[in-house]
Write an enzyme that holds these catalytic residues in place. Structure first.
Site, PDB file in Angstrom:
ATOM      1  N   LYS A 130       0.852  -1.194   0.000  1.00 23.79           N
ATOM      2  CA  LYS A 130       0.000   0.000   0.000  1.00 23.79           C
ATOM      3  C   LYS A 130       0.888   1.244   0.000  1.00 23.79           C
ATOM      4  O   LYS A 130       1.760   1.393   0.872  1.00 23.79           O
ATOM      5  CB  LYS A 130      -0.883  -0.044   1.260  1.00 23.79           C
ATOM      6  CG  LYS A 130      -2.192   0.678   1.147  1.00 23.79           C
ATOM      7  CD  LYS A 130      -3.061   0.307   2.350  1.00 23.79           C
ATOM      8  CE  LYS A 130      -4.339   1.094   2.388  1.00 23.79           C
ATOM      9  NZ  LYS A 130      -5.075   0.855   3.642  1.00 23.79           N
TER      10      LYS A 130
HETATM   11  O1  G3P Z   1      -8.600   1.951   4.391  1.00 22.33           O
HETATM   12  C1  G3P Z   1      -8.498   3.272   4.809  1.00 22.33           C
HETATM   13  C2  G3P Z   1      -9.352   3.450   5.998  1.00 22.33           C
HETATM   14  O2  G3P Z   1      -8.825   2.676   7.032  1.00 22.33           O
HETATM   15  C3  G3P Z   1      -9.549   4.819   6.471  1.00 22.33           C
HETATM   16  O3  G3P Z   1     -10.686   4.768   7.240  1.00 22.33           O
HETATM   17  O4  G3P Z   1     -12.281   5.475   8.946  1.00 22.33           O
HETATM   18  O5  G3P Z   1      -9.862   6.081   9.143  1.00 22.33           O
HETATM   19  O6  G3P Z   1     -11.289   7.176   7.433  1.00 22.33           O
HETATM   20  P1  G3P Z   1     -11.046   5.952   8.236  1.00 22.33           P
END
Ligand code: G3P
Length: 217
Positions: free
Chosen positions: A87
């Site tokens: 990633k």
């Molecule tokens: O895969 C990316 C994700 O983990 C981000 O999620 O909820 O931190 O915006 P969030």
């Protein structure tokens, strides 16, 4: 649409896997830190354990931001298991690194994508996945799902084969909308995934069936 779980929590990964609908896992440095994983060896072992639970792509994120370091780090991550996808953040050196990984047969997931322009660059660099963060777009008073539709349209018109991996999922409706908008993959925490199961009419209907079943048991 494939289902990935967006967590580094082994119990949640196992629960989604046991449900039989899990196709892969995504992690990021914040999710790894949340599980208290510390140190290079512990991190590498944790990725290996995840790969042993789930037979599908597992995204492991680089923690460096210059081309040389990202390439070195990504190569080490890719050696953990055949299912590791490196990633890489959508930054200048990240694009260069993704192209290098593509040329050297290492699959990538381009993360921190918030615009169609960034998604075009990810596809041009040969990323296997592009990760638009729809929840964080919603947080900033824009419509995250619109970006899924826009990237789908561009990728179809241009014939890009990078897969749209909708990330930053906050609720079950996000998952439904991503399916409608043509995402190839959705990566979600466990709760929104399990939320897809729920409907009060299902509970009411089942209670009645179970009640009536007693009448002829
Ligand atoms: O895969 C990316 C994700 O983990 C981000 O999620 O909820 O931190 O915006 P969030």
């Amino acid at each position: 649409m494939k289902f990935f779980i967006d967590t580094a929590n082994l119990d949640q990964i196992k629960e989604a896997h046991d449900l039989g609908i899990l196709d892969g896992v995504t992690t990021n440095p914040s999710l790894m830190a949340k599980e208290g994983i510390k140190g290079h060896d512990a991190v590498m072992n944790h990725y290996k354990t995840i790969c042993e639970i789930v037979d599908g792509d597992v995204s492991a994120e680089v923690t460096t931001t210059d081309f040389k370091s990202m390439v070195e780090e990504g190569q080490k991550l890719a050696k953990i298991h055949n299912n590791i996808v490196v990633k890489v953040p959508m930054i200048h050196d990240g694009v260069k690194a993704m192209k290098w990984f593509t040329d050297n047969g290492i699959p990538t997931n381009c993360t921190l994508v918030f615009s169609a322009g960034q998604a075009i660059l990810a596809a041009k660099a040969g990323a296997k996945y592009v990760s638009p963060f729809i929840g964080r777009i919603d947080d900033s008073c824009w419509e995250g799902i619109d970006l899924i539709y826009q990237i789908r349209q561009i990728y179809n018109v241009q014939g890009y084969d990078t897969q749209i991996l909708a990330a930053s999922i906050r609720n079950s409706n996000h998952i439904v909308k991503c399916a409608e908008g043509g995402a190839d993959v959705v990566t979600s925490p466990l709760e929104p995934m399990l939320g897809l199961l729920k409907h009060p009419l299902t509970d009411i209907g089942l209670a009645k069936f179970m009640d009536d079943a007693k009448k002829f048991a």
